[in-house]
Enzyme design. Structure first.
Site, PDB file in Angstrom:
ATOM      1  N   LYS A 283       0.816  -1.220   0.000  1.00 37.77           N
ATOM      2  CA  LYS A 283       0.000   0.000   0.000  1.00 37.77           C
ATOM      3  C   LYS A 283       0.849   1.269   0.000  1.00 37.77           C
ATOM      4  O   LYS A 283       0.416   2.309  -0.474  1.00 37.77           O
ATOM      5  CB  LYS A 283      -0.894   0.049   1.236  1.00 37.77           C
TER       6      LYS A 283
HETATM    7  C1  LIG Z   1      -0.736  -7.777   2.370  1.00 39.91           C
HETATM    8  C2  LIG Z   1      -1.888  -7.683   1.432  1.00 39.91           C
HETATM    9  N1  LIG Z   1      -1.971  -8.552   0.427  1.00 39.91           N
HETATM   10  C3  LIG Z   1      -2.995  -8.512  -0.439  1.00 39.91           C
HETATM   11  C4  LIG Z   1      -4.020  -7.602  -0.316  1.00 39.91           C
HETATM   12  C5  LIG Z   1      -5.116  -7.589  -1.324  1.00 39.91           C
HETATM   13  O1  LIG Z   1      -4.983  -6.511  -2.203  1.00 39.91           O
HETATM   14  P1  LIG Z   1      -6.248  -5.914  -2.960  1.00 39.91           P
HETATM   15  O2  LIG Z   1      -7.193  -5.510  -1.865  1.00 39.91           O
HETATM   16  O3  LIG Z   1      -5.746  -4.771  -3.726  1.00 39.91           O
HETATM   17  O4  LIG Z   1      -6.795  -7.012  -3.767  1.00 39.91           O
HETATM   18  C6  LIG Z   1      -3.980  -6.693   0.738  1.00 39.91           C
HETATM   19  C7  LIG Z   1      -5.033  -5.674   0.970  1.00 39.91           C
HETATM   20  O5  LIG Z   1      -5.435  -4.943   0.190  1.00 39.91           O
HETATM   21  C8  LIG Z   1      -2.871  -6.707   1.605  1.00 39.91           C
HETATM   22  O6  LIG Z   1      -2.767  -5.817   2.578  1.00 39.91           O
HETATM   23  N1  LIG Z   2      -6.607  -5.344   2.281  1.00 36.02           N
HETATM   24  C1  LIG Z   2      -6.893  -3.975   2.504  1.00 36.02           C
HETATM   25  C2  LIG Z   2      -8.350  -3.692   2.441  1.00 36.02           C
HETATM   26  C3  LIG Z   2      -8.616  -2.341   1.899  1.00 36.02           C
HETATM   27  O1  LIG Z   2      -8.136  -2.328   0.606  1.00 36.02           O
HETATM   28  P1  LIG Z   2      -7.957  -1.073  -0.313  1.00 36.02           P
HETATM   29  O2  LIG Z   2      -6.856  -1.481  -1.210  1.00 36.02           O
HETATM   30  O3  LIG Z   2      -9.241  -0.865  -0.976  1.00 36.02           O
HETATM   31  O4  LIG Z   2      -7.582   0.107   0.509  1.00 36.02           O
HETATM   32  C4  LIG Z   2      -6.234  -3.514   3.773  1.00 36.02           C
HETATM   33  O5  LIG Z   2      -5.194  -4.053   4.105  1.00 36.02           O
HETATM   34  O6  LIG Z   2      -6.708  -2.643   4.449  1.00 36.02           O
END
Ligand SMILES: Cc1ncc(COP(=O)(O)O)c(C=O)c1O
Ligand SMILES: N[C@@H](CCOP(=O)(O)O)C(=O)O
Length: 468
Positions: free
Chosen positions: A112
């Protein structure tokens, strides 16, 4: 570049407005009206470029005319200067033709950070130019919250309120949200699961009175700018492994479908991708939807990969829009059915279009632990549970010929208990993060009710009280 809402009933907007709005006013998500495309020579020119330079090339067509080239370049360079690895998102080979794309070298050890570090700077820039203040809200299953708080802490133009499911995030994740001391940071622990948090965030956006009073803005991947910044590392890693001269594949640990949708965007822009593989844990609604054509909610099970414990996968709506010919009424119909009955069916044409690009697989708890253990024994490489899910699912789709890039979405030290239980090794936090583990925590525990959260935000948001 203009942006339209997936539900077709909100105003078409430019980048700055899309950035500040987060969710469209018809409840939809913004998408660019056209995909900028790069020819093979342009993509080949990314080889050997610093990450920030590729980022500029990829992002600039989406923001042109709204943020000057000079300011954009400066923000991008500044955003990635603090990453722990010089390459920003390095590749590590773990098998004959498989690679982990390490996305966790930012300040909170999660993928993120790659988007959030830029988003924080872009929002500040736009708010300053407009002389505005904003109230940022976000829902997190663990990682978005910490990364967002890190990106916005101490910023004068924004207050940030992060909703997380009480007791369902790892201690490291919780402390990243509860230990910052800046007055503009508010960690709200809700007595519910991530889907409750996310639906309250969307509910607040759909409550226009509240939305306008507090100048609401969002940093979840419903915000297009989050996806935009994530497109970059698909190009960087693809080119490092031979694109555009050969195809590459990606496996993505998936929850809210934001990260993998960025891969789809890279494909639309010209990156030659053979397969985009959705990897889920036992909360496998996306794998089931791609297999059966039926998107059907079941309960959420808590797992060792808490950030993927999700049922309502926001960005799937963006893909539904793409495969339905950007037909707002078709998307509205599916989303309304989801709200009313907890499920909807994807029609044959759109489903076939999805299956042309996406594959999917799931990984249970025992398989996650076994993968952490076996990869450590075979390659000496320590995975976090989310990335392990990607590695497990990738195996089933790895042809051995096309490079398979597995997105490494978190550092193992964010989940030390699960990693130690799986392989006996307890990963240590980088020294600069260790003081957080004994710092005082500050959080508000609230019921998972929109009214209660709105009341709390109205009481504390400076956008309401400062008159700016
Ligand atoms: C460590 C981790 N892996 C995978 C994901 C999944 O990613 P996305 O929500 O973009 O599919 C998340 C949360 O978003 C995460 O924090
Ligand atoms: N897995 C995410 C959930 C929120 O996802 P986002 O990519 O829409 O912000 C988290 O770790 O918070």
């Amino acid at each position: 570049m203009k942006y339209f809402s997936t539900r077709g009933e909100a105003p078409v907007l430019g980048f700055s407005e899309v950035l500040l709005q987060g969710l469209a006013r018809d409840g939809g998500l913004y998408l660019p009206e056209t995909w900028p495309t790069f020819d093979a020579d342009k993509i080949a020119s990314f080889a050997g470029m610093p990450y920030a330079d590729v980022a500029y090339e990829v992002i600039q067509p989406f923001v042109a005319g709204e943020i000057s080239d000079q300011e954009l370049g400066d923000m991008i360079r500044d955003a990635y200067a603090g990453f722990r690895h010089e390459a920003v998102t390095p590749l590590v080979q773990i098998g004959a033709n498989s690679f982990v794309l390490e996305l966790f070298h930012g300040p909170t050890l999660a993928f993120k950070d790659v988007a959030m570090q830029l988003l924080g700077r872009m929002m500040d820039h736009v708010l300053t130019k407009k002389g505005l203040r904003a109230t940022i809200v976000g829902a997190t299953s663990g990682d978005t919250g910490g990364a967002a708080i890190e990106a916005f802490r101490g910023r004068d133009r924004t207050d940030i309120f992060i909703l997380f499911p009480d007791g369902r995030v790892s201690p490291v994740q919780r402390r990243q949200m509860t230990t910052p001391t800046e007055a503009n940071v508010h960690a709200l622990a809700l007595t519910g699961n991530f889907d409750d948090c996310q639906s309250i965030v969307k509910g607040m956006f759909n409550n226009f009175g509240f939305r306008d009073r507090v100048a609401l803005s969002g940093v979840n991947s419903i915000n297009w700018a989050r996806i935009l910044a994530q497109i970059v590392y698909y190009f960087v890693s693809g080119v490092a492994l031979g694109a555009p001269h050969r195809k590459v594949s990606f496996t993505v640990p998936t929850g809210n479908f934001g990260d993998i949708f960025a891969g789809y965007a890279a494909m639309q822009m010209g990156l030659p991708v053979e397969k985009l593989v959705v990897a889920t844990n036992v909360n496998d609604i996306l794998a089931r939807a791609l297999e059966t054509g039926r998107y059907e909610m079941r309960g959420v099970t808590a797992t060792s990969a808490p950030s993927m414990d999700i049922q309502i996968s926001s960005n799937f709506e963006r893909l539904l829009s793409e495969v339905s010919g950007r037909d707002g009424s078709a998307v509205r119909r599916m989303m309304n059915q989801l709200t009313q009955s907890g499920s909807f069916t994807i029609e044959d044409g759109p489903l076939a279009a999805m299956r042309e690009k996406f594959l999917a697989g799931r990984c249970n708890e025992a398989e996650t632990a076994e993968t952490i253990d076996s990869v450590l024994k075979q390659s000496g490489y320590l995975l976090d549970p989310h990335t392990a899910i990607g590695v497990h699912v990738a195996k089933a789709h790895d042809s051995g010929e096309t490079p398979m890039i597995i997105l490494g979405t978190a550092h193992p030290a964010k989940f030390p208990d699960a990693v130690e239980a799986a392989c006996g090794v307890r990963p240590a936090l980088p020294p600069e993060l260790q003081p957080m583990m004994s710092a005082e925590e500050r959080q508000e525990i609230l019921p998972a009710e929109q009214d209660a959260v709105e009341r709390h935000i109205e009481e504390h948001a400076r956008a309401v009280h400062s008159g700016v």
